[in-house]
Design a protein around this motif. Structure first.
Motif, PDB file in Angstrom:
ATOM      1  N   SER A 171       0.835  -1.200   0.000  1.00  7.39           N
ATOM      2  CA  SER A 171       0.000   0.000   0.000  1.00  7.39           C
ATOM      3  C   SER A 171       0.872   1.253   0.000  1.00  7.39           C
ATOM      4  O   SER A 171       0.818   2.059   0.925  1.00  7.39           O
ATOM      5  N   ALA A 172       1.648   1.369  -1.036  1.00  8.72           N
ATOM      6  CA  ALA A 172       2.511   2.545  -1.157  1.00  8.72           C
ATOM      7  C   ALA A 172       1.718   3.858  -1.179  1.00  8.72           C
ATOM      8  O   ALA A 172       2.148   4.835  -0.560  1.00  8.72           O
ATOM      9  N   PRO A 173       0.578   3.930  -1.884  1.00  6.42           N
ATOM     10  CA  PRO A 173      -0.124   5.223  -1.927  1.00  6.42           C
ATOM     11  C   PRO A 173      -0.486   5.754  -0.549  1.00  6.42           C
ATOM     12  O   PRO A 173      -0.261   6.921  -0.245  1.00  6.42           O
ATOM     13  N   THR A 174      -1.007   4.862   0.304  1.00  7.29           N
ATOM     14  CA  THR A 174      -1.373   5.305   1.651  1.00  7.29           C
ATOM     15  C   THR A 174      -0.163   5.884   2.373  1.00  7.29           C
ATOM     16  O   THR A 174      -0.232   6.979   2.936  1.00  7.29           O
ATOM     17  N   PHE A 175       0.931   5.121   2.343  1.00 13.63           N
ATOM     18  CA  PHE A 175       2.101   5.582   3.088  1.00 13.63           C
ATOM     19  C   PHE A 175       2.650   6.886   2.506  1.00 13.63           C
ATOM     20  O   PHE A 175       3.052   7.775   3.252  1.00 13.63           O
ATOM     21  N   SER A 176       2.656   6.992   1.187  1.00 16.83           N
ATOM     22  CA  SER A 176       3.232   8.232   0.641  1.00 16.83           C
ATOM     23  C   SER A 176       2.341   9.434   0.946  1.00 16.83           C
ATOM     24  O   SER A 176       2.849  10.508   1.269  1.00 16.83           O
ATOM     25  N   LEU A 177       1.017   9.229   0.881  1.00 16.07           N
ATOM     26  CA  LEU A 177       0.132  10.350   1.225  1.00 16.07           C
ATOM     27  C   LEU A 177       0.311  10.738   2.696  1.00 16.07           C
ATOM     28  O   LEU A 177       0.359  11.924   3.033  1.00 16.07           O
ATOM     29  N   THR A 178       0.414   9.731   3.549  1.00 18.08           N
ATOM     30  CA  THR A 178       0.613  10.022   4.969  1.00 18.08           C
ATOM     31  C   THR A 178       1.924  10.787   5.176  1.00 18.08           C
ATOM     32  O   THR A 178       1.971  11.749   5.948  1.00 18.08           O
ATOM     33  N   LEU A 179       2.962  10.329   4.470  1.00 18.77           N
ATOM     34  CA  LEU A 179       4.244  11.014   4.592  1.00 18.77           C
ATOM     35  C   LEU A 179       4.117  12.473   4.194  1.00 18.77           C
ATOM     36  O   LEU A 179       4.626  13.370   4.882  1.00 18.77           O
ATOM     37  N   ALA A 180       3.416  12.709   3.064  1.00 14.54           N
ATOM     38  CA  ALA A 180       3.264  14.093   2.608  1.00 14.54           C
ATOM     39  C   ALA A 180       2.518  14.919   3.649  1.00 14.54           C
ATOM     40  O   ALA A 180       2.913  16.047   3.976  1.00 14.54           O
ATOM     41  N   ALA A 181       1.442  14.348   4.220  1.00 17.59           N
ATOM     42  CA  ALA A 181       0.676  15.085   5.228  1.00 17.59           C
ATOM     43  C   ALA A 181       1.541  15.366   6.444  1.00 17.59           C
ATOM     44  O   ALA A 181       1.565  16.494   6.969  1.00 17.59           O
ATOM     45  N   LEU A 182       2.278  14.348   6.889  1.00 24.40           N
ATOM     46  CA  LEU A 182       3.127  14.538   8.075  1.00 24.40           C
ATOM     47  C   LEU A 182       4.195  15.593   7.821  1.00 24.40           C
ATOM     48  O   LEU A 182       4.552  16.359   8.710  1.00 24.40           O
ATOM     49  N   LEU A 183       4.688  15.613   6.588  1.00 25.55           N
ATOM     50  CA  LEU A 183       5.725  16.580   6.248  1.00 25.55           C
ATOM     51  C   LEU A 183       5.186  18.009   6.372  1.00 25.55           C
ATOM     52  O   LEU A 183       5.843  18.889   6.942  1.00 25.55           O
ATOM     53  N   ILE A 184       3.964  18.221   5.870  1.00 24.42           N
ATOM     54  CA  ILE A 184       3.369  19.568   5.991  1.00 24.42           C
ATOM     55  C   ILE A 184       3.163  19.909   7.457  1.00 24.42           C
ATOM     56  O   ILE A 184       3.435  21.030   7.895  1.00 24.42           O
ATOM     57  N   VAL A 185       2.690  18.921   8.231  1.00 24.31           N
ATOM     58  CA  VAL A 185       2.486  19.183   9.662  1.00 24.31           C
ATOM     59  C   VAL A 185       3.818  19.534  10.319  1.00 24.31           C
ATOM     60  O   VAL A 185       3.896  20.463  11.130  1.00 24.31           O
ATOM     61  N   LEU A 186       4.865  18.816   9.944  1.00 28.52           N
ATOM     62  CA  LEU A 186       6.185  19.113  10.503  1.00 28.52           C
ATOM     63  C   LEU A 186       6.585  20.557  10.207  1.00 28.52           C
ATOM     64  O   LEU A 186       7.036  21.283  11.088  1.00 28.52           O
TER      65      LEU A 186
END
Lengths: 300, 657
Positions: A171-186
């Protein structure tokens, strides 16, 4: 394993300022300057810890409590963050909720300390801080929800251990979207470009830095160290979610993760050197993007 | 049960004594407050026993009212709501002895004491009643006595208006409850709670209960009375109303749920939707308020939303056989009932202290009160952190349980079932973030910085009776924060009676939840210890160095004036601007036009969107369409007698035919 369970915390406490040093050094190099030594943040903390303090007459005990609560809440949050191959010092169902709310507590205390000075600049910074983090909070918790759904676990250490190559492949899409969201939050939570510029010279445009204008000496050291820990905390989660490059045991994994953290710091420095800050009015939209990304990650 | 009867009698005695000794000020304080305090202490004993697991008790006295009986029953659910009622009312009474003194010259003080006694007794009977007639009578008494308390300062136009809104809303809700109980009792011909056994149309009954009890609880969009009535009342009454009276709506809803048989998933979805809209709209509207008590009133809407979210998550979990989700959801909702009672009463009492000391509730006119009112300030800080759901206080524990239930549900339920769970997670996160914004604004602008007006400058701490209750409540917030796990474990009998789950299953779920709560509490304790150590270390380090005082660093400007401080409305502006679609804030700005401008003004005002865009047009159109009935109302007694005679005649003829 006793030494191992303390390892994530010890590494964070020891290396968080170094990460700041790497970011600053990267920016200097890109700008064509030699830059300060990588260890400069440590020397800064050391210097601040040995100084006296100046307090504003307007302030009360809230102002002195602010940095203390800020640092303590981040220290406690760090005990829940696993690193490399080692689980966190403490891990229980729903611990990521505690991480999010400990950071909210830290923010609550620094915002109140800022308002305690009665300065309009610090009030302005405080107002922006609560605005942006109120919008970052749903993105953060939805990202955790996406990870929890994907790994079917509701505690941070097991969630991050469960993220493997096969999970990524599945499930690469889920993880990459989560990463992108976390990056913005960071970026938003740590006062980085494009949300906030920690090195600007104009107080009017700052968020986090303007809130702490009146802190000095040991108080300011606590604020600075806390900020470094917070950056480390978010980066550690992001490195934990990122595709695992390691082979071998937990020690090897820790070494790889450490390298990952430094690469992340360099990347942050590069982003900061190549981008301008967003207009403040645009920041809520950026955070909305983070919410949408994390919602998509959950939905997938 | 004897203790409870004695306690009800003591409230009655307090009420009567308030009327008898209306002219003696000291007797009023003694008997008016004494009735409530003694009665509450007396009632607390059995309530706590049953809440902790003792056998339910009941008492039935025959009554001449058709279908009615004086039937009281103290079970786990009643006891759980009874404890905060008695606790908060007793503290409010202590507070009232001093607070009402300010009105002694201008107002008669017997009515507020009379009605506060009646209100306490009626709330107790509402949660104890085991017969619908008795319940509705107590419900109505509760509404009327609180109406008279709200309109205490009836010389003000705004107060009369608020009271009127409250009266209409109350009866709107009660109308639905009447239908509800008639339908419930229809099948068995009995209005005793134990004998309700609805076979069909449980969905309709649920909706009736939702509207009827939701009006009292303050679910959006039925909340419009709440931000009017709560600020208008005297502060100790606001505390009682916000902390415990609106919870009788939650009690009623839970009680009805126990009659309706297996809960259906869509009830949970509905409650989650209501919870989300109440929570988010409540906190946003709170953020836009300038009046401290109005801000707190909107936060009651928000917290009722959080409670609804917990119940909704619990019901969805129950309908999908996810025991842990159900148990943790209900546990979070119930614990939040108790927690909100503690910190909301605390905040309203402190708001009363501020109004008492400064004669204003306008946030932007206050400032720097922490130095002038240290006790009020410290307790307000505890309440503010607790209501924002921050560890290590009690608000976090209940929100944590609701989060835990939702995360578990999001993981274990399929794509469809996890929608309300994910909505709850993101909603709670947004509510939490906005609540932090709102309470840093409320505490920061009111208590920190420099006084923004004369009245704030000369504020003084009121005396002990007005400060001590807040300390008791603050201690309660901290205790539940640190020992929440044992409270969670004790909810077992209550949750199994509401959900119908096996006690063992419930105990298992609660043990699992309590496990996490215990770790959270441990974190809280460590946090306090570490903060103390760190402060100590800093004090030690600074003792040997130069510590100086100076003006606030205002970027080189050395003489900042209090008026240059950031104001509450500017603090909230980025958020209110981001959500202007929902809030519809009206702003009036007289622009700067000349080269040397003399003065410019800026006002902003946020009305309740449901009030101004839904209820007001609705009621106006009703008034318009019903205008043709006006000629019937001539205000002459003879005419009304004629109406009665005609009506009787028509009924007789109809009966004969």
């Amino acid at each position: 394993m006793v030494a191992g369970s303390f390892l994530p915390l010890i590494v964070a406490l020891a290396l968080a300022p170094l990460m700041q040093g790497v970011i600053i050094r990267t920016k200097s190099v890109v700008a064509g300057r030699q830059g300060q030594p990588l260890t400069q943040p440590y020397w800064d903390l050391w210097k601040l810890l040995h100084k006296g303090a100046v307090y504003s007459q307007t302030t009360s005990w809230i102002f002195q409590l602010g940095p203390v609560v800020w640092l303590v809440s981040l220290l406690l949050a760090l005990t829940l963050i696993p690193f490399g191959g080692f689980p966190a010092l403490s891990s229980f169902s729903g611990d990521f909720i505690v991480v999010a709310y400990l950071m909210a507590l830290g923010r609550f205390s620094t915002v109140l300390a800022a308002l305690d000075t009665g300065s309009s600049f610090e009030g302005m910074g405080a107002s922006r801080e609560v605005t942006f983090s109120a919008l970052a909070e749903p993105a953060l918790l939805l990202s955790f929800a996406a990870l929890a759904r994907q790994t079917e676990r509701i505690s941070l250490s097991p969630v991050l251990t469960a993220i493997s190559w096969s999970a990524w492949a599945h499930s690469a899409p889920t993880f990459s979207l989560t990463l992108a969201a976390l990056l913005i939050v960071l970026l938003a939570e740590n006062a980085r470009i494009p949300v906030d510029d920690p090195t600007t010279h104009l107080e009017l445009t700052m968020i986090h830095e303007v809130m702490v204008l009146d802190h000095s000496g040991p108080d300011f050291a606590m604020i600075q160290y806390g900020s470094a820990l917070k950056m480390w905390l978010f980066a550690a989660i992001i490195i934990g979610v990122a595709p695992p490059w390691h082979r071998g045991g937990p020690w090897a994994e820790t070494a790889v993760s450490l390298a990952g953290m430094m690469v992340f710091a360099i990347a942050t420095g590069l982003v900061e050197s190549s981008m301008a800050r967003l207009r403040l009015l645009r920041v809520p939209q950026l955070l909305l993007v983070a919410i949408v990304l994390s919602a998509l990650a959950v939905a997938l | 049960m004897t203790a409870l009867l004695i306690s009800l009698l003591l409230f009655g005695a307090g009420a009567v004594a308030s009327l008898v000794f209306a002219r003696c000020d000291r007797c009023l304080r003694l008997f008016g407050a004494g009735g409530i305090i003694l009665g509450s202490v007396c009632g607390l004993v059995p309530a706590i026993q049953v809440a902790l697991g003792a056998v339910p008790q009941s008492l039935r006295i025959a009554w001449d009212v058709p279908y009615g009986s004086f039937y009281l029953r103290l079970d786990a659910l009643s006891a759980f709501f009874l404890v905060p009622i008695f606790l908060i009312c007793a503290l409010a009474a202590i507070y009232g002895t001093e607070y009402l003194e300010a009105y002694r010259e201008r107002k008669a003080l017997a009515p507020p004491w009379f009605f506060l006694n009646v209100l306490t007794a009626s709330m107790a009977v509402v949660v104890l009643a085991n017969n619908a007639i008795l319940f509705l009578m107590a419900w109505e008494t509760m509404a009327l006595s609180s109406f008279f308390l709200v309109t205490f300062e009836n010389e003000k136009q705004s107060t009369r208006q608020a009271g009127w809104t409250y009266l209409v809303a109350s009866h709107f809700g009660t109308a639905f409850l009447l239908v509800l109980f008639v339908l419930l009792g229809k099948s068995n011909g009995s209005l005793d709670f134990g004998r309700f056994n609805p076979a069909s149309s449980v969905g309709a009954l649920f909706l009736l209960a939702l509207v009827g009890f939701g009006t009292k609880a303050g679910f959006v969009p039925l909340h419009v009375w709440l931000p009017e009535a709560h600020p208008a009342a005297p502060s100790h009454v606001s505390a009682v109303m916000s902390a415990v009276m609106i919870k009788t709506g939650i009690y009623g809803l839970l009680r009805i749920l126990t009659f309706l048989g297996p809960m259906q998933a869509w009830w949970g979805w509905t409650l989650c939707a209501i919870g989300l809209s109440s929570g988010i709209l409540g906190v946003l509207l709170a953020l836009a308020q300038h009046d401290l008590k109005r801000l707190l009133a909107y936060h009651s809407v928000e917290n009722i939303g959080i409670i609804a979210l917990g119940i909704g998550v619990g019901i969805v979990g129950l309908s999908r056989d996810e025991a842990f989700v159900a148990v943790a959801g209900f546990a979070g909702a119930l614990l939040h009932v108790l927690n909100h009672a503690l910190f909301k009463a605390l905040l309203f009492l402190d708001a009363g202290n501020i109004a008492h000391a400064t004669h204003t509730r306008e946030i932007d006119r206050l400032g720097g009160l922490l130095k002038r009112m240290p006790g009020t300030g410290a307790t307000f800080l505890v309440g503010a952190a607790a209501i924002s759901g921050l560890p290590p206080l009690n608000g976090f524990i209940s929100e944590f349980l609701i989060y835990l239930a939702s995360f578990k549900g999001a993981v274990s339920l399929g794509a469809f079932g996890s929608v309300p769970m994910l909505a709850t997670i993101s909603g709670l996160a947004l509510i939490g973030g906005l609540a932090v914004a709102c309470f840093t604004k409320a505490f920061g602008i009111v208590f920190l910085g420099q006084p923004r007006s004369e009245c704030a400058e000369h504020a003084d701490e009121p005396n002990l009776a007005m400060v001590a209750p807040a300390f008791v409540l603050a201690a309660g917030c901290a205790l539940i924060g640190l020992f929440g796990a044992s409270v969670v474990r004790s909810l077992g009998p209550l949750i199994s009676s509401v959900t119908g789950l096996q006690p063992l299953v419930v105990a298992g779920g609660l043990a699992e939840a309590a496990n996490s709560v215990e770790r959270v509490a441990l974190f809280g304790a460590i946090m306090i210890a570490m903060a103390a150590l760190l402060s100590l270390a800093r004090t030690k380090a600074l003792a040997r160095r130069q510590v100086s005082m100076g003006p606030t660093w205002d970027c080189g400007y050395a003489t900042p004036s209090p008026r240059m401080q950031y104001a509450a409305s500017s603090f909230a502006q980025p958020l209110t601007a981001s959500f202007r679609m929902l809030l519809q804030t009206r702003e009036v700005l007289t622009g700067i036009e000349e080269t040397f401008p003399q003065r410019a003004e800026f006002h902003s005002h946020t009305d309740d969107p449901y009030r101004s865009y839904f209820f007001q047009p609705l009621f106006e159109s009703i008034t318009r369409t019903m205008a043709f009935l006006r000629p019937l109302q001539q205000g002459r007694v003879q005419l009304y007698v004629l109406y009665i005679a005609v009506a009787l005649l028509v009924l007789l003829l109809w009966q004969i035919a």
